[in-house]
Design an enzyme around this catalytic site. Sequence first.
Site, short mmCIF file in Angstrom:
data_model
loop_
_atom_site.label_atom_id
_atom_site.label_comp_id
_atom_site.label_asym_id
_atom_site.label_seq_id
_atom_site.Cartn_x
_atom_site.Cartn_y
_atom_site.Cartn_z
N GLY A 39 30.19 37.52 42.35
CA GLY A 39 30.06 36.43 41.37
C GLY A 39 30.03 36.93 39.94
N CYS A 40 29.34 38.03 39.72
CA CYS A 40 29.23 38.58 38.36
C CYS A 40 30.57 39.12 37.87
CB CYS A 40 28.15 39.66 38.31
SG CYS A 40 26.52 39.01 38.74
N THR A 41 31.35 39.69 38.77
CA THR A 41 32.67 40.18 38.41
C THR A 41 33.59 39.01 38.06
OG1 THR A 41 32.41 42.15 39.76
CG2 THR A 41 34.66 41.50 39.22
#
Length: 151
Positions: A39-41
Amino acid sequence: GDIAPRFSLPDQTNKIRALEEFRGKWVVLYFYPRDNTPGCTKEACAFRDSFEQLRAMGAQVIGVSTDSAESHQRFIVKFSLPFILLADKEKIAHTAYESFGEKKFMGKTVQGTLRQTFLIDPSGIIRKIYLKVKPETHAEEVAADLSRLMS
């Protein structure tokens, strides 16, 4: 409409960066849990892909997580991220922006970084807070809101 809490934190090169240095620009301050997670990527790459549009509107994108400066540097290189990532290992900004707390992860309640974004105007006032963020489309949402706030 609150004044954005001040902070000074190391960036990916270990240079200390303070919120005041961006006075006169819009700031997209986004909190995310961890470098190199799915998700952060997606969220970081979406901000990367919207970076020129946001910069053209006078905005500075700043990501904040509890990862180290070294981890941030690897994340930036791996995904060609053109913006600042701040290392908040002591949770200074996380605490000031109420971006650390209880959340659900894999069916369990855990303590961690809350995926939130704060849109701060050039005079240092918080103009919009995003408490529920969809990583893939969030950067577009921020750009649209910034465009509206500027007109």
